[in-house]
Motif scaffolding. Structure first.
Motif, PDB file in Angstrom:
ATOM      1  N   ALA A 386      38.383  52.588  28.730  1.00  0.00           N
ATOM      2  CA  ALA A 386      38.786  52.738  27.339  1.00  0.00           C
ATOM      3  C   ALA A 386      37.836  53.658  26.603  1.00  0.00           C
ATOM      4  N   SER A 387      38.408  54.544  25.751  1.00  0.00           N
ATOM      5  CA  SER A 387      37.609  55.425  24.908  1.00  0.00           C
ATOM      6  C   SER A 387      38.509  56.011  23.835  1.00  0.00           C
ATOM      7  N   ALA A 388      37.951  56.139  22.615  1.00  0.00           N
ATOM      8  CA  ALA A 388      38.670  56.761  21.492  1.00  0.00           C
ATOM      9  C   ALA A 388      40.014  56.100  21.240  1.00  0.00           C
ATOM     10  N   GLY A 389      40.085  54.794  21.417  1.00  0.00           N
ATOM     11  CA  GLY A 389      41.306  54.051  21.134  1.00  0.00           C
ATOM     12  C   GLY A 389      42.352  54.123  22.220  1.00  0.00           C
ATOM     13  N   VAL A 390      42.053  54.814  23.317  1.00  0.00           N
ATOM     14  CA  VAL A 390      43.005  54.928  24.428  1.00  0.00           C
ATOM     15  C   VAL A 390      42.507  54.082  25.589  1.00  0.00           C
ATOM     16  N   VAL A 391      43.420  53.333  26.202  1.00  0.00           N
ATOM     17  CA  VAL A 391      43.075  52.466  27.325  1.00  0.00           C
ATOM     18  C   VAL A 391      43.938  52.857  28.521  1.00  0.00           C
ATOM     19  N   VAL A 392      43.306  52.996  29.667  1.00  0.00           N
ATOM     20  CA  VAL A 392      44.042  53.274  30.896  1.00  0.00           C
ATOM     21  C   VAL A 392      43.760  52.159  31.897  1.00  0.00           C
ATOM     22  N   ARG A 393      44.826  51.640  32.519  1.00  0.00           N
ATOM     23  CA  ARG A 393      44.690  50.562  33.497  1.00  0.00           C
ATOM     24  C   ARG A 393      44.550  51.163  34.894  1.00  0.00           C
ATOM     25  N   LEU A 394      43.577  50.666  35.643  1.00  0.00           N
ATOM     26  CA  LEU A 394      43.283  51.187  36.978  1.00  0.00           C
ATOM     27  C   LEU A 394      43.437  50.092  38.031  1.00  0.00           C
ATOM     28  N   ARG A 395      43.993  50.458  39.147  1.00  0.00           N
ATOM     29  CA  ARG A 395      44.047  49.501  40.255  1.00  0.00           C
ATOM     30  C   ARG A 395      42.634  49.228  40.757  1.00  0.00           C
ATOM     31  N   THR A 396      42.419  48.038  41.313  1.00  0.00           N
ATOM     32  CA  THR A 396      41.089  47.675  41.808  1.00  0.00           C
ATOM     33  C   THR A 396      40.884  48.310  43.183  1.00  0.00           C
ATOM     34  N   THR A 397      40.571  49.595  43.147  1.00  0.00           N
ATOM     35  CA  THR A 397      40.307  50.330  44.385  1.00  0.00           C
ATOM     36  C   THR A 397      38.810  50.324  44.684  1.00  0.00           C
ATOM     37  N   LYS A 398      38.479  50.773  45.874  1.00  0.00           N
ATOM     38  CA  LYS A 398      37.062  50.914  46.215  1.00  0.00           C
ATOM     39  C   LYS A 398      36.400  51.941  45.285  1.00  0.00           C
ATOM     40  N   GLY A 399      37.128  52.995  44.939  1.00  0.00           N
ATOM     41  CA  GLY A 399      36.555  54.013  44.078  1.00  0.00           C
ATOM     42  C   GLY A 399      36.151  53.468  42.726  1.00  0.00           C
ATOM     43  N   VAL A 400      36.991  52.611  42.122  1.00  0.00           N
ATOM     44  CA  VAL A 400      36.656  52.013  40.838  1.00  0.00           C
ATOM     45  C   VAL A 400      35.417  51.143  40.963  1.00  0.00           C
ATOM     46  N   ARG A 401      35.321  50.398  42.034  1.00  0.00           N
ATOM     47  CA  ARG A 401      34.184  49.494  42.201  1.00  0.00           C
ATOM     48  C   ARG A 401      32.894  50.265  42.500  1.00  0.00           C
ATOM     49  N   TYR A 402      33.001  51.341  43.286  1.00  0.00           N
ATOM     50  CA  TYR A 402      31.825  52.196  43.486  1.00  0.00           C
ATOM     51  C   TYR A 402      31.363  52.763  42.142  1.00  0.00           C
ATOM     52  N   LEU A 403      32.321  53.242  41.344  1.00  0.00           N
ATOM     53  CA  LEU A 403      31.996  53.820  40.040  1.00  0.00           C
ATOM     54  C   LEU A 403      31.325  52.791  39.140  1.00  0.00           C
ATOM     55  N   ALA A 404      31.830  51.553  39.157  1.00  0.00           N
ATOM     56  CA  ALA A 404      31.223  50.498  38.341  1.00  0.00           C
ATOM     57  C   ALA A 404      29.786  50.225  38.759  1.00  0.00           C
ATOM     58  N   GLU A 405      29.514  50.265  40.068  1.00  0.00           N
ATOM     59  CA  GLU A 405      28.144  50.060  40.558  1.00  0.00           C
ATOM     60  C   GLU A 405      27.208  51.141  40.016  1.00  0.00           C
ATOM     61  N   LEU A 406      27.681  52.378  39.988  1.00  0.00           N
ATOM     62  CA  LEU A 406      26.841  53.483  39.525  1.00  0.00           C
ATOM     63  C   LEU A 406      26.651  53.434  38.011  1.00  0.00           C
ATOM     64  N   LEU A 407      27.716  53.159  37.264  1.00  0.00           N
ATOM     65  CA  LEU A 407      27.606  53.101  35.803  1.00  0.00           C
ATOM     66  C   LEU A 407      26.697  51.961  35.356  1.00  0.00           C
ATOM     67  N   GLY A 408      26.643  50.906  36.163  1.00  0.00           N
ATOM     68  CA  GLY A 408      25.807  49.759  35.807  1.00  0.00           C
ATOM     69  C   GLY A 408      24.322  49.970  36.021  1.00  0.00           C
ATOM     70  N   ALA A 409      23.946  51.075  36.650  1.00  0.00           N
ATOM     71  CA  ALA A 409      22.523  51.336  36.911  1.00  0.00           C
ATOM     72  C   ALA A 409      22.230  52.810  36.653  1.00  0.00           C
ATOM     73  N   PRO A 410      22.285  53.245  35.387  1.00  0.00           N
ATOM     74  CA  PRO A 410      22.065  54.669  35.086  1.00  0.00           C
ATOM     75  C   PRO A 410      20.687  55.140  35.537  1.00  0.00           C
ATOM     76  N   CYS A 412      19.589  55.428  38.549  1.00  0.00           N
ATOM     77  CA  CYS A 412      19.133  54.854  39.823  1.00  0.00           C
ATOM     78  C   CYS A 412      19.967  55.407  40.974  1.00  0.00           C
ATOM     79  N   GLU A 413      19.288  55.910  41.998  1.00  0.00           N
ATOM     80  CA  GLU A 413      19.992  56.399  43.170  1.00  0.00           C
ATOM     81  C   GLU A 413      20.426  55.233  44.049  1.00  0.00           C
ATOM     82  N   LYS A 414      21.617  55.336  44.616  1.00  0.00           N
ATOM     83  CA  LYS A 414      22.129  54.318  45.538  1.00  0.00           C
ATOM     84  C   LYS A 414      22.629  55.014  46.793  1.00  0.00           C
ATOM     85  N   HIS A 415      22.185  54.545  47.933  1.00  0.00           N
ATOM     86  CA  HIS A 415      22.635  55.097  49.202  1.00  0.00           C
ATOM     87  C   HIS A 415      24.119  54.783  49.373  1.00  0.00           C
TER      88      HIS A 415
END
Length: 559
Positions: A386-410, A412-415
């Protein structure tokens, strides 16, 4: 007698560590040149004598001699080999004195007469030196993208033309990578070069950035022994010693190094060196319980710094934020954070994660629109962006979960394998990094031990040579060379431990593909927020989210 003048100047002036020795050689050669009317010898002697004077703090006199040498090479002097070596002394002097404008004055003329340019090893080597000086100027001016492109091209050109590893461009690029916080890449570029004086300051900075204060101090002190009476390089190296000793808690040693800096810098009138001395003294004052004095010292220096030293002004301003923060004065820290953000708008630089995190703790620049908030968060079995009043729904893919891991630790490098393990899970006791591979050639602890042993050997070699124990020095050099080779083979692309087979490579490809697909999906609905993700998410064997204080969108994650 005439030949003796050339013998005195054998080799590159910039390879003579002690300016007193270089000065003595140059004076003997200059006397011979003028006695026998040898204009080629005179030009080379002027260049080396000029470099020696610059290193000893007689900057105006030394630069005048170097200008005279350049004029001879652009005129009657015809020995291209001697000119190639002498111009190296000129650019080295420009580098140490931060006189990048003078370097620019002479580049076109030196290219016109063929001293700079592509072709044989000599011109290629000098061109690499010249371009490294230009890139250093761009770095100090806050034009890092230009510096990066120039150094990368110069490194490639040198290695293509000579078949050998690049020297000056690699060292300068390593220094830039350290400033950016890309420490593993910096180490890769410096490997095998740490025995040479040109690389000592960047190597010490790298150790300091990695948090190894002891190794940083040892490397800088080894450099101090080599440079002798060189006031310019000595001041730079002492600034590393001060910071390392403060980090190690030895304030007496740090204060001693500050006093030595003051002695070496006395009467030089170099703003860049004065700024480093200010920072060193402020560190000691703050660590000794005198934050008000430290703040006053830094404030006065920042106000007096020239505009051309924009990056140093920014770094001192970041120091002020930290000093005010430690003093408990958040309002003053906020004012300095606003000033730092204002400075950043006119610079093309990449702050390391610690500096970005510092700025993020304080208010945005007055008058500038606050960044748009963007969130990635879980909603039952799906994820929402969600941003600027717009919301997009995403399927729970591996890509979304990888992205969440990275956003949660600005920052920080992760192998890539660690991301796979976090998202997919892994059987207890199974080390995925060893699946299909022989494992890392050398792990983190082993590489750290190698670095410490190499530095100890470098110091021991210097001591043995000084004592006239040549056989012992040779034995130590053999051991050091073997260890350096081990380190070189233990590093792969980007300076990471080299995995010799496919598990990590499969993870790299799969994580990169999945994350980029997710970012593309977000960008279709949230163009500005997606653009920031595309710029700030780094993928590869090591992945990271590296936000910038100037980003128009600030991302957060809630799982």
């Amino acid at each position: 007698m005439h030949r003796a003048g050339w013998v005195a100047l054998a080799g590159l002036g910039c390879d003579v560590d002690d300016p007193d020795e270089l000065f003595a050689r140059a004076e003997r050669a200059l006397a011979c040149a003028r006695a026998f009317g040898d204009v080629d010898l005179e030009a080379k002697a002027l260049a080396d004598g000029g470099l020696a004077r610059v290193q000893a703090g007689r900057i105006a006199e030394g630069m005048a001699m170097l200008d005279e040498a350049n004029a001879l090479w652009c005129g009657p002097a015809a020995n291209r080999g001697a000119a190639t070596m002498g111009v190296c002394s000129f650019f080295t002097a420009c580098y140490y004195a931060a006189d990048f404008e003078r370097a620019g004055w002479w580049v076109d003329d030196l290219r016109r007469v063929g001293i700079l340019g592509q072709g044989s090893l000599g011109p290629t080597f000098i061109t690499g030196h010249c371009e490294s000086v230009q890139a250093t100027a761009l770095i100090e001016l806050g034009r890092w993208s230009e510096a990066d492109a120039l150094l990368t091209r110069s490194l490639h050109t040198f290695e293509t033309a000579t078949g050998a590893a690049a020297w000056h461009p690699a060292i300068a690029l390593a220094d830039l990578r350290t400033r950016e916080g890309r420490l593993a890449e910096a180490e890769t570029l410096l490997l095998g070069k740490d025995a040479h004086l040109q690389a000592l300051l960047p190597t010490a900075r790298l150790h300091l950035a990695r948090g190894d204060a002891g190794l940083a101090a040892a490397t800088a002190r080894r450099g101090l022994r080599l440079v002798g009476a060189d006031r310019l390089r000595g001041t730079d190296l002492l600034s590393i010693v001060v910071e390392a000793e403060v980090a190690a808690g030895d304030l007496l040693a740090a204060a001693d190094a500050c006093r030595e800096m003051a002695d070496r810098g006395l009467g030089l009138g170099e703003p860049a060196l004065a700024a480093r001395a200010t920072r060193a003294n402020a560190l000691v004052l703050a660590a000794g319980g005198q934050p008000a004095d430290a703040i006053s010292l830094v404030e006065n220096t920042v106000d007096a710094l020239e505009a051309r030293l924009a990056v140093q002004r920014l770094m001192l301003t970041l120091d002020l934020i930290t000093l005010h923060e430690r003093a408990g004065n958040r309002a003053a820290a906020d004012v300095e954070a606003r000033r730092a953000r204002s400075m950043l708008t006119g610079l093309d630089i990449t702050l390391p994660p610690t500096a970005r995190s510092l700025l993020d703790r304080y208010a945005e620049l007055t008058g500038a629109p606050p960044p748009e908030a963007a969130r990635l968060y879980r909603d039952g079995d799906t994820w929402l962006a969600a941003s600027a009043g717009v919301v997009v729904r995403l399927r729970t893919t591996k890509g979304v979960r990888y992205l969440a891991e990275l956003l949660g630790a600005p920052g920080c490098e992760k192998h890539a394998l660690d991301l796979v393990d976090r998202v997919e899970g892994v059987a207890e006791g199974l080390d995925r990094r060893r699946l299909g591979s022989a494992g890392e050639v050398a792990d983190v602890a082993a590489r750290s031990a190698y670095r410490s042993r190499v530095e100890a050997l470098r110091t021991a070699i210097g001591d043995a040579l000084a004592a006239g124990e040549d056989d012992r020095a040779a034995t130590l050099e053999d051991e050091c060379a073997a260890l350096t080779t081990e380190l070189l083979t233990a590093f792969g692309l980007g300076g990471r431990g080299r995995l010799v087979a496919s598990a990590a490579e499969r993870a790299r490809l799969n994580v990169t593909r999945a994350v980029r697909t997710t970012i593309e999906r977000i960008g279709e609905a949230l163009p500005e927020a997606g653009r920031v993700l595309d710029q700030r998410i780094r993928t590869g064997l090591y992945c990271a989210f590296e936000p910038d204080p100037g980003d128009a969108v600030r991302w957060s994650v809630h799982s």
